[in-house]
Write a protein that holds these residues in place. Structure first.
Motif, PDB file in Angstrom:
ATOM      1  N   ILE A   1       0.858  -1.188   0.000  1.00 54.12           N
ATOM      2  CA  ILE A   1       0.000   0.000   0.000  1.00 54.12           C
ATOM      3  C   ILE A   1       0.897   1.242   0.000  1.00 54.12           C
ATOM      4  CG2 ILE A   1      -1.684   1.334   1.333  1.00 54.12           C
ATOM      5  CD1 ILE A   1      -2.930  -1.088   0.014  1.00 54.12           C
ATOM      6  N   MET A   2       0.716   2.046  -1.006  1.00 50.88           N
ATOM      7  CA  MET A   2       1.576   3.206  -1.228  1.00 50.88           C
ATOM      8  C   MET A   2       0.841   4.481  -0.796  1.00 50.88           C
ATOM      9  SD  MET A   2       2.689   4.216  -5.041  1.00 50.88           S
ATOM     10  CE  MET A   2       0.950   4.419  -5.446  1.00 50.88           C
ATOM     11  N   GLN A   3       1.518   5.292  -0.006  1.00 49.22           N
ATOM     12  CA  GLN A   3       0.881   6.498   0.513  1.00 49.22           C
ATOM     13  C   GLN A   3       0.942   7.653  -0.496  1.00 49.22           C
ATOM     14  OE1 GLN A   3      -1.023   6.735   3.135  1.00 49.22           O
ATOM     15  NE2 GLN A   3      -0.650   4.592   3.694  1.00 49.22           N
ATOM     16  N   LEU A   4       0.265   8.723  -0.148  1.00 52.21           N
ATOM     17  CA  LEU A   4       0.066   9.845  -1.068  1.00 52.21           C
ATOM     18  C   LEU A   4       1.325  10.685  -1.265  1.00 52.21           C
ATOM     19  CD1 LEU A   4      -3.398  11.015   0.303  1.00 52.21           C
ATOM     20  CD2 LEU A   4      -2.977   9.594  -1.705  1.00 52.21           C
ATOM     21  N   VAL A   5       1.314  11.439  -2.360  1.00 49.18           N
ATOM     22  CA  VAL A   5       2.420  12.334  -2.701  1.00 49.18           C
ATOM     23  C   VAL A   5       1.913  13.765  -2.671  1.00 49.18           C
ATOM     24  CG1 VAL A   5       4.069  13.002  -4.494  1.00 49.18           C
ATOM     25  CG2 VAL A   5       3.421  10.601  -4.239  1.00 49.18           C
ATOM     26  N   ARG A   6       2.708  14.652  -2.045  1.00 46.45           N
ATOM     27  CA  ARG A   6       2.433  16.093  -2.144  1.00 46.45           C
ATOM     28  C   ARG A   6       3.520  16.702  -3.013  1.00 46.45           C
ATOM     29  NH1 ARG A   6       1.622  19.648   3.046  1.00 46.45           N
ATOM     30  NH2 ARG A   6       3.799  19.037   3.284  1.00 46.45           N
ATOM     31  N   LEU A   7       3.105  17.434  -4.018  1.00 44.87           N
ATOM     32  CA  LEU A   7       4.050  18.087  -4.922  1.00 44.87           C
ATOM     33  C   LEU A   7       4.262  19.511  -4.410  1.00 44.87           C
ATOM     34  CD1 LEU A   7       5.365  16.983  -7.505  1.00 44.87           C
ATOM     35  CD2 LEU A   7       3.594  18.146  -8.809  1.00 44.87           C
ATOM     36  N   LEU A   8       5.517  19.891  -4.199  1.00 41.79           N
ATOM     37  CA  LEU A   8       5.821  21.234  -3.692  1.00 41.79           C
ATOM     38  C   LEU A   8       6.524  22.055  -4.763  1.00 41.79           C
ATOM     39  CD1 LEU A   8       7.217  20.319  -0.136  1.00 41.79           C
ATOM     40  CD2 LEU A   8       4.853  20.854  -0.754  1.00 41.79           C
ATOM     41  N   ARG A   9       6.056  23.301  -4.933  1.00 41.37           N
ATOM     42  CA  ARG A   9       6.710  24.245  -5.840  1.00 41.37           C
ATOM     43  C   ARG A   9       6.818  25.569  -5.114  1.00 41.37           C
ATOM     44  NH1 ARG A   9       3.085  24.655  -9.798  1.00 41.37           N
ATOM     45  NH2 ARG A   9       3.736  22.882 -11.076  1.00 41.37           N
ATOM     46  N   ASN A  10       8.015  26.136  -5.041  1.00 41.65           N
ATOM     47  CA  ASN A  10       8.259  27.375  -4.273  1.00 41.65           C
ATOM     48  C   ASN A  10       7.795  27.239  -2.822  1.00 41.65           C
ATOM     49  OD1 ASN A  10       9.169  28.595  -6.689  1.00 41.65           O
ATOM     50  ND2 ASN A  10       7.054  29.134  -7.240  1.00 41.65           N
ATOM     51  N   GLY A  11       7.961  26.029  -2.288  1.00 41.62           N
ATOM     52  CA  GLY A  11       7.631  25.794  -0.885  1.00 41.62           C
ATOM     53  C   GLY A  11       6.156  25.611  -0.605  1.00 41.62           C
ATOM     54  N   GLU A  12       5.328  25.661  -1.647  1.00 41.99           N
ATOM     55  CA  GLU A  12       3.882  25.508  -1.455  1.00 41.99           C
ATOM     56  C   GLU A  12       3.371  24.291  -2.225  1.00 41.99           C
ATOM     57  OE1 GLU A  12       2.024  29.131  -2.608  1.00 41.99           O
ATOM     58  OE2 GLU A  12       2.894  30.300  -0.955  1.00 41.99           O
ATOM     59  N   VAL A  13       2.249  23.737  -1.764  1.00 43.76           N
ATOM     60  CA  VAL A  13       1.674  22.565  -2.421  1.00 43.76           C
ATOM     61  C   VAL A  13       1.205  22.953  -3.825  1.00 43.76           C
ATOM     62  CG1 VAL A  13      -0.158  20.827  -2.352  1.00 43.76           C
ATOM     63  CG2 VAL A  13       0.965  21.533  -0.229  1.00 43.76           C
ATOM     64  N   ALA A  14       1.694  22.210  -4.816  1.00 44.42           N
ATOM     65  CA  ALA A  14       1.327  22.483  -6.215  1.00 44.42           C
ATOM     66  C   ALA A  14       0.302  21.461  -6.672  1.00 44.42           C
ATOM     67  CB  ALA A  14       2.578  22.408  -7.089  1.00 44.42           C
ATOM     68  N   ARG A  15      -0.878  21.929  -7.021  1.00 42.00           N
ATOM     69  CA  ARG A  15      -1.933  21.010  -7.479  1.00 42.00           C
ATOM     70  C   ARG A  15      -2.166  21.141  -8.984  1.00 42.00           C
ATOM     71  NH1 ARG A  15      -3.789  22.451  -2.343  1.00 42.00           N
ATOM     72  NH2 ARG A  15      -3.975  20.644  -0.956  1.00 42.00           N
ATOM     73  N   MET A  16      -1.698  22.226  -9.545  1.00 43.55           N
ATOM     74  CA  MET A  16      -1.969  22.490 -10.963  1.00 43.55           C
ATOM     75  C   MET A  16      -0.677  22.455 -11.776  1.00 43.55           C
ATOM     76  SD  MET A  16      -5.192  22.869 -11.226  1.00 43.55           S
ATOM     77  CE  MET A  16      -6.204  22.452  -9.819  1.00 43.55           C
ATOM     78  N   SER A  17      -0.820  22.025 -12.996  1.00 44.27           N
ATOM     79  CA  SER A  17       0.305  22.015 -13.925  1.00 44.27           C
ATOM     80  C   SER A  17       0.625  23.438 -14.344  1.00 44.27           C
ATOM     81  CB  SER A  17      -0.064  21.189 -15.151  1.00 44.27           C
ATOM     82  OG  SER A  17       0.752  21.503 -16.240  1.00 44.27           O
ATOM     83  N   LYS A  18       1.919  23.775 -14.415  1.00 44.60           N
ATOM     84  CA  LYS A  18       2.345  25.107 -14.864  1.00 44.60           C
ATOM     85  C   LYS A  18       1.872  25.367 -16.298  1.00 44.60           C
ATOM     86  CE  LYS A  18       6.624  26.841 -12.796  1.00 44.60           C
ATOM     87  NZ  LYS A  18       8.078  26.917 -12.987  1.00 44.60           N
ATOM     88  N   ARG A  19       1.949  24.317 -17.126  1.00 49.96           N
ATOM     89  CA  ARG A  19       1.678  24.454 -18.557  1.00 49.96           C
ATOM     90  C   ARG A  19       0.183  24.522 -18.863  1.00 49.96           C
ATOM     91  NH1 ARG A  19       0.745  20.760 -22.456  1.00 49.96           N
ATOM     92  NH2 ARG A  19       1.100  19.058 -21.005  1.00 49.96           N
TER      93      ARG A  19
END
Length: 564
Positions: free
Chosen positions: A375-393
């Motif tokens: 069982i694999m736990q969740l990933v939080r993506l960080l960009r500039n120290g904040e949680v990134a939920r949206m793609s830059k592009r």
């Protein structure tokens, strides 16, 4: 297969067993029985190269304090022609072993002999193992959890391969059942809406709302126009699903290939229906008396096999559930294809599915212990120290392909394997692209490139890496040199530990430690020195480090650049 750590542990075990026999014969200990003598590598260097708690293990049988038992054993140890230099009692009765340097020096010739295969072991004995991972729903793009699962599954498969298992990598394509029906309805609604307006067709409440559904239908309309507006619903949904599903599956395959993952098998859920295996499995459970009917549905007595509650196998509309297909799929793995062990990597949201799946295995006559579920736990993506939920592009949810546009395959595969699968993971995008020692993958790759640079520059001066039998390894006596040798010797044992625990994160930790020890060596010991014999020994040592770093990175599907 060369495993110096295992060889040393076996030698220590035999020395202890002989000491117990001698102590019993001398009347210092009563007859004792011990199943396994546990020997470990101490965390603290001052506690020796190896340690055992055997004195604690036999305290009750011997009816003596562990320290007295340890002293009796040491008094009866014959070190003779072993690699053991000295033995000491520590704390309440631990026995610490200090090895002669000759033991460590063997690793140089071992790495030279095995080269790109150094580290490979055979604890698997060719056992047929399947690792099924990612298996993302083909109705949409892959997300961060799939990205982590991909790196974890592929690297675990590689570790098992290096450990001597016969490994098959498999992706299970859910191209049948309820979600495909929902996919068809969503595509149909968007098709009509794009041609006739939002109000012309109501979107299903449980439909797929992603922008990708609109993208599919825009492209479909560009090719086929409005000719399906007047076609019967079931027929046009079938056409839309065939069009969009193929595109999605092709995208899954291309994204995963770009991520460095090559599957041996892409298994379609629809095959289980075409071959009648789903019905066969349901019939088998009915015949065994493991089902009952309630509210016009067929239920599996999952609670009799350790699950919290019973589960529906066939809905009251006669359509089998996803669970029924999943049981048939696992029956196919074990019974039809003969896998001796199956490893599934699932997301955290599937935790509740484990007990019922294990129970189902028992019900169909398969050993549930041969099914391992990670069982694999969740990933939080960080960009500039904040949680990134949206793609830059795109401004949409970050997908695997978006991630690989922002960072490298090497960084993604390394970062996703830095923590145990059961731990939550923060993926720092800024760190992953930085060219600094804080970036772990850069740090390891830079160690490899630095060694290549030293070897290359010395070769230009006519100073080449010599064969092991032409150098004097006994000149390697500095603490930094000995630490490197010891870490090199640990590789086969680390692979064994990673394979048995199913944790490839052990390999990223190992190669990070090795890189750190090399950087310490580089700062403390010059390779190009006036003493030609010492220079030859150090050059050989760092070349061995180069080989091992490359081997581990290769196992993890990560490049080992020669220049940076």
């Amino acid at each position: 297969m060369i495993n110096l750590i295992e060889t040393a542990k076996n030698q220590i075990s035999k020395t202890i067993e002989k000491a117990i026999e001698e102590a019993v014969a001398a009347g210092q200990l009563p007859q004792v029985h011990i199943d396994e003598i546990v020997i470990e590598i101490p965390r603290e260097k001052q506690h020796g190269d190896f340690a055992t708690n055997v004195a604690m293990q036999i305290t009750r049988q011997a009816r003596k304090a562990p320290k007295m038992i340890a002293e009796a054993l040491i008094g009866n140890m014959e070190l003779g022609d072993t690699f053991i230099e000295k033995v000491e009692v520590a704390g309440p009765g631990f026995i610490n072993f200090y090895m002669k340097k000759d033991w460590l020096y063997q690793v140089i010739s071992a790495i030279e002999q095995r080269g790109a295969d150094y580290g490979k072991i055979n604890i698997g004995n060719g056992q047929k193992v399947m690792v099924e991972f990612v298996s993302a729903n083909p109705t949409g793009p892959m997300h961060m959890g799939n990205a982590r699962g991909g790196a974890l599954g592929d690297c675990l498969a590689s570790v098992l391969d290096w450990a001597g298992y016969d490994v098959t990598r498999e992706f299970y394509i859910n191209d049948a059942g309820n979600q495909i029906e929902k996919f068809g309805k969503s595509l149909e609604a968007r098709y009509v809406q794009l041609l006739k307006g939002e109000d012309a067709f109501s979107f299903p409440e449980d439909g797929y709302h992603g922008e990708d559904i609109k993208d599919h239908m825009r492209d479909f309309i560009a090719l086929e126009g409005d000719k399906y507006l007047d076609v019967e619903s079931e027929e046009r949904k079938k056409v839309f699903v065939e069009f969009a599903l193929k595109r999605n599956i092709d995208k899954l395959k291309s994204d995963l290939k770009a991520y460095g993952i090559e599957y041996d098998v892409w298994f379609h859920e629809s095959w289980l229906y075409e071959s009648n295996e789903v019905q066969e499995t349901i019939d088998y459970l009915i015949q065994k008396g493991y089902t009952y009917e309630k509210e016009d549905a067929v239920w599996f007595k999952a609670s009799e096999f350790g699950a919290e509650k019973d589960e529906v196998l066939v809905r009251n509309n006669g359509i089998p559930t996803y669970f029924a297909a999943d049981i048939a799929y696992h029956r196919n793995k074990f019974v039809k294809r003969g896998f001796e062990r199956v490893i599934d990597i699932w997301g955290a949201d599937h935790h509740g599915h484990v007990a019922r799946m294990k129970g189902a295995m028992k019900a169909i006559g398969c050993d549930p212990d041969k099914l391992d579920i990670i069982i694999m736990q969740l990933v939080r993506l960080l960009r500039n120290g904040e949680v990134a939920r949206m793609s830059k592009r795109t401004g949409r949810s970050v997908t695997l392909s978006d991630l690989l546009e922002e960072t490298s395959v090497d960084a993604a595969r390394f970062f996703f394997n830095m923590r145990q699968s059961g731990s939550h993971l923060d993926f720092d995008l800024d760190l992953a692209v930085s060219q600094s020692n804080e970036n772990p993958v850069f740090y390891v790759q830079y160690a490899h490139a630095r060694i290549c640079s030293i070897v290359r520059l010395l070769a230009e001066e006519g100073i080449n890496v010599q064969p092991a039998d032409k150098i004097d390894v006994s000149l390697l006596v500095q603490p930094e040199e000995l630490e490197l040798l010891k870490k090199l010797a640990e590789l086969p044992e680390e692979i064994k530990g990673a394979a048995l625990s199913m944790e490839p994160s052990r390999m990223t930790r190992y190669v990070l430690d090795l890189a750190a020890l090399f950087h310490s060596f580089y700062n403390a010991c010059r390779v190009k020195v006036e003493d030609e014999q010492l220079m030859a020994a150090r050059l050989k040592l760092i070349d061995c480090v180069r080989i091992v770093i490359k081997n581990v990175l290769s196992m993890l599907g990560i490049s080992a650049p020669e220049k940076m």
